[in-house]
Design a protein around this motif. Sequence first.
Motif, mmCIF file in Angstrom:
data_model
loop_
_atom_site.group_PDB
_atom_site.id
_atom_site.type_symbol
_atom_site.label_atom_id
_atom_site.label_comp_id
_atom_site.label_asym_id
_atom_site.label_seq_id
_atom_site.Cartn_x
_atom_site.Cartn_y
_atom_site.Cartn_z
ATOM 1 N N LEU A 183 8.108 0.227 9.748
ATOM 2 C CA LEU A 183 8.708 1.067 8.698
ATOM 3 C C LEU A 183 7.892 0.949 7.414
ATOM 4 C CD1 LEU A 183 12.549 0.322 9.021
ATOM 5 C CD2 LEU A 183 11.313 2.357 9.778
ATOM 6 N N ALA A 184 6.798 0.186 7.482
ATOM 7 C CA ALA A 184 5.955 0.006 6.292
ATOM 8 C C ALA A 184 4.509 0.148 6.748
ATOM 9 C CB ALA A 184 6.209 -1.361 5.671
ATOM 10 N N ASP A 185 4.208 1.311 7.349
ATOM 11 C CA ASP A 185 2.919 1.493 8.024
ATOM 12 C C ASP A 185 1.703 1.256 7.127
ATOM 13 O OD1 ASP A 185 2.788 4.504 6.974
ATOM 14 O OD2 ASP A 185 4.726 4.158 7.897
ATOM 15 N N ASP A 186 1.750 1.796 5.890
ATOM 16 C CA ASP A 186 0.573 1.671 5.016
ATOM 17 C C ASP A 186 0.346 0.213 4.610
ATOM 18 O OD1 ASP A 186 0.264 4.658 4.742
ATOM 19 O OD2 ASP A 186 2.272 4.382 3.931
ATOM 20 N N THR A 187 1.436 -0.472 4.268
ATOM 21 C CA THR A 187 1.329 -1.876 3.870
ATOM 22 C C THR A 187 0.934 -2.743 5.062
ATOM 23 O OG1 THR A 187 2.924 -1.552 2.109
ATOM 24 C CG2 THR A 187 2.636 -3.814 2.882
ATOM 25 N N GLU A 188 1.464 -2.419 6.236
ATOM 26 C CA GLU A 188 1.111 -3.220 7.418
ATOM 27 C C GLU A 188 -0.394 -3.122 7.710
ATOM 28 O OE1 GLU A 188 3.377 -2.700 11.054
ATOM 29 O OE2 GLU A 188 1.627 -3.337 12.209
ATOM 30 N N LEU A 189 -0.920 -1.906 7.593
ATOM 31 C CA LEU A 189 -2.351 -1.739 7.849
ATOM 32 C C LEU A 189 -3.159 -2.578 6.847
ATOM 33 C CD1 LEU A 189 -4.650 -0.436 9.346
ATOM 34 C CD2 LEU A 189 -4.337 1.639 8.004
ATOM 35 N N ALA A 190 -2.766 -2.506 5.578
ATOM 36 C CA ALA A 190 -3.496 -3.265 4.548
ATOM 37 C C ALA A 190 -3.403 -4.767 4.816
ATOM 38 C CB ALA A 190 -2.925 -2.936 3.175
ATOM 39 N N LEU A 191 -2.217 -5.219 5.177
ATOM 40 C CA LEU A 191 -2.032 -6.662 5.429
ATOM 41 C C LEU A 191 -2.921 -7.126 6.592
ATOM 42 C CD1 LEU A 191 1.437 -8.404 5.491
ATOM 43 C CD2 LEU A 191 -0.324 -9.091 7.066
ATOM 44 N N LYS A 192 -2.962 -6.303 7.640
ATOM 45 C CA LYS A 192 -3.786 -6.683 8.799
ATOM 46 C C LYS A 192 -5.269 -6.673 8.440
ATOM 47 C CE LYS A 192 -0.887 -5.551 12.734
ATOM 48 N NZ LYS A 192 -0.513 -4.518 13.713
ATOM 49 N N ILE A 193 -5.652 -5.733 7.593
ATOM 50 C CA ILE A 193 -7.062 -5.686 7.178
ATOM 51 C C ILE A 193 -7.410 -6.931 6.359
ATOM 52 C CG2 ILE A 193 -8.725 -4.442 5.736
ATOM 53 C CD1 ILE A 193 -7.434 -1.824 6.690
ATOM 54 N N ARG A 194 -6.463 -7.350 5.487
ATOM 55 C CA ARG A 194 -6.730 -8.574 4.705
ATOM 56 C C ARG A 194 -6.845 -9.777 5.637
ATOM 57 N NH1 ARG A 194 -8.575 -12.119 3.386
ATOM 58 N NH2 ARG A 194 -8.454 -13.463 1.532
ATOM 59 N N PHE A 233 0.855 -1.182 0.000
ATOM 60 C CA PHE A 233 0.000 0.000 0.000
ATOM 61 C C PHE A 233 0.893 1.234 0.000
ATOM 62 C CE2 PHE A 233 -4.732 -0.142 0.612
ATOM 63 C CZ PHE A 233 -4.865 -1.344 -0.060
ATOM 64 N N HIS A 234 0.437 2.273 -0.692
ATOM 65 C CA HIS A 234 1.308 3.407 -0.952
ATOM 66 C C HIS A 234 0.980 4.612 -0.071
ATOM 67 C CE1 HIS A 234 2.923 1.256 -4.369
ATOM 68 N NE2 HIS A 234 1.690 0.957 -4.731
ATOM 69 N N GLY A 235 2.050 5.164 0.535
ATOM 70 C CA GLY A 235 1.914 6.316 1.429
ATOM 71 C C GLY A 235 1.240 7.530 0.819
ATOM 72 N N PRO A 236 1.505 7.867 -0.439
ATOM 73 C CA PRO A 236 0.908 9.085 -0.989
ATOM 74 C C PRO A 236 -0.611 9.041 -1.063
ATOM 75 C CG PRO A 236 2.764 8.393 -2.306
ATOM 76 C CD PRO A 236 2.524 7.303 -1.320
ATOM 77 N N PHE A 237 -1.172 7.833 -1.268
ATOM 78 C CA PHE A 237 -2.639 7.724 -1.247
ATOM 79 C C PHE A 237 -3.094 6.294 -0.987
ATOM 80 C CE2 PHE A 237 -6.949 7.163 -2.530
ATOM 81 C CZ PHE A 237 -7.561 8.335 -2.126
ATOM 82 N N SER A 238 -3.786 6.111 0.105
ATOM 83 C CA SER A 238 -4.463 4.844 0.399
ATOM 84 C C SER A 238 -5.767 5.207 1.089
ATOM 85 C CB SER A 238 -3.631 3.974 1.341
ATOM 86 O OG SER A 238 -2.449 3.550 0.709
ATOM 87 N N ALA A 239 -6.818 4.414 0.833
ATOM 88 C CA ALA A 239 -8.107 4.688 1.478
ATOM 89 C C ALA A 239 -8.614 3.416 2.144
ATOM 90 C CB ALA A 239 -9.114 5.180 0.437
ATOM 91 N N PHE A 240 -9.207 3.587 3.321
ATOM 92 C CA PHE A 240 -9.644 2.448 4.132
ATOM 93 C C PHE A 240 -11.072 2.678 4.633
ATOM 94 C CE2 PHE A 240 -5.145 3.399 4.721
ATOM 95 C CZ PHE A 240 -4.541 2.192 4.432
#
Length: 365
Positions: free
Chosen positions: A216-227, A196-203
Amino acid sequence: MSPLVAITGTLLAVTAVPYLAFLGLYAWVGPSGSPAEKSEAKPTVSVVLPTYNESQIVETKLEDLLALDYPMEKVELIVVDSSTDDTREIIREYFADLEAPDLTLIEEDERRGLAPALNEAYEAAEREMVVKTDCDSKLPQNVLREAAANLSDPKVDAVTGRNVEVLGGSGVESGYRGVQSHIQQLESHLDSTLIFHGPFSAFENDALLPIDPNSLADDTELALKIRRQGGRVIFDPAVQYKEASHSAFVKRRKQKDRRAMGLIRLLVQHRDALGEYGKYGKLVLPFNWWFMIVSPWLLTLTLVVGTVAAIASLGTAGAALPVAVGLFTFLGQRDALGPAQALYSLFDTQVSLLRASVELLRGKG
Ligand code: GDP
């Protein structure tokens, strides 16, 4: 054939197989556009903007946000700021006479790092769709509507988008983003994407979860946890942004190495997800393990053994191999490889992943 040449050939074949499998799968699935059942929607929106010493560019970012084609009375802006310059004064002044959007300014006493700041901002977000963006990226006017259309699909809990232009940056980054967008499209059509990309992600607000404060990969971590929680997390090339990247070699390398480290750490932390969660754990995560963790080492081994094999069988003429790799790197760094530039961008990413793995093995990061 000498054993060294045979070993090199075998290593090259083993390295190439997953990439060829990926290309085959891509041709078979033929992913295009978003996999979501998109329909027009206008949810209320919380835009989360973390800031650290952005006084030079924050006003442009606010202008950009206000220019979005979306009813601003439905939007709240949540800024979480740890600046030591006058970023927050500029923001306050900008909003002084504005009726909409609503502003929540979270003022941090000291810089705690991005992940804790984001956790606090997500906690404060009250609207239905939560958008995360960075100060140095630029968003097109339709971006909130495109994101909302994806999230209107009940199976989709998060969406990220495509970097259509690397602002002030290098062709190496642009080349890689192009390759990455094909990878992410295929992943999304199979199930969900990883990065998931820092410049734009929507949840979906309901789907948000706290992230590791050291991430160090906050956006991707959030997406992974949501999946892992059950919702699909997808990439839509119609959700677009322009991202700032460093053009100076050292800064670009540092930024890329840090991102690589964050992603490797995340994959390792969530290794128990391999094989689980449908095609996400059976195809998407294994491909990313391969690409980020296995392939950089195999490529290095292939190059080393290949060089030894070339020198052993061809004598000094065998040194042409490392010279060719050096030339490839030299020209690639200068965006001078024409159609082979995208291939160099992939190679450059593998170099960052290797450097990040080495640092992690040395106990750093
Ligand atoms: P990168 O894109 O991953 O290299 O991260 P950046 O350094 O560009 O930061 C992304 C966004 O987070 C920018 O808007 C920064 O101003 C902001 N930011 C970076 N570090 C911090 C921090 O420690 N605290 C807060 N509140 N914001 C931060």
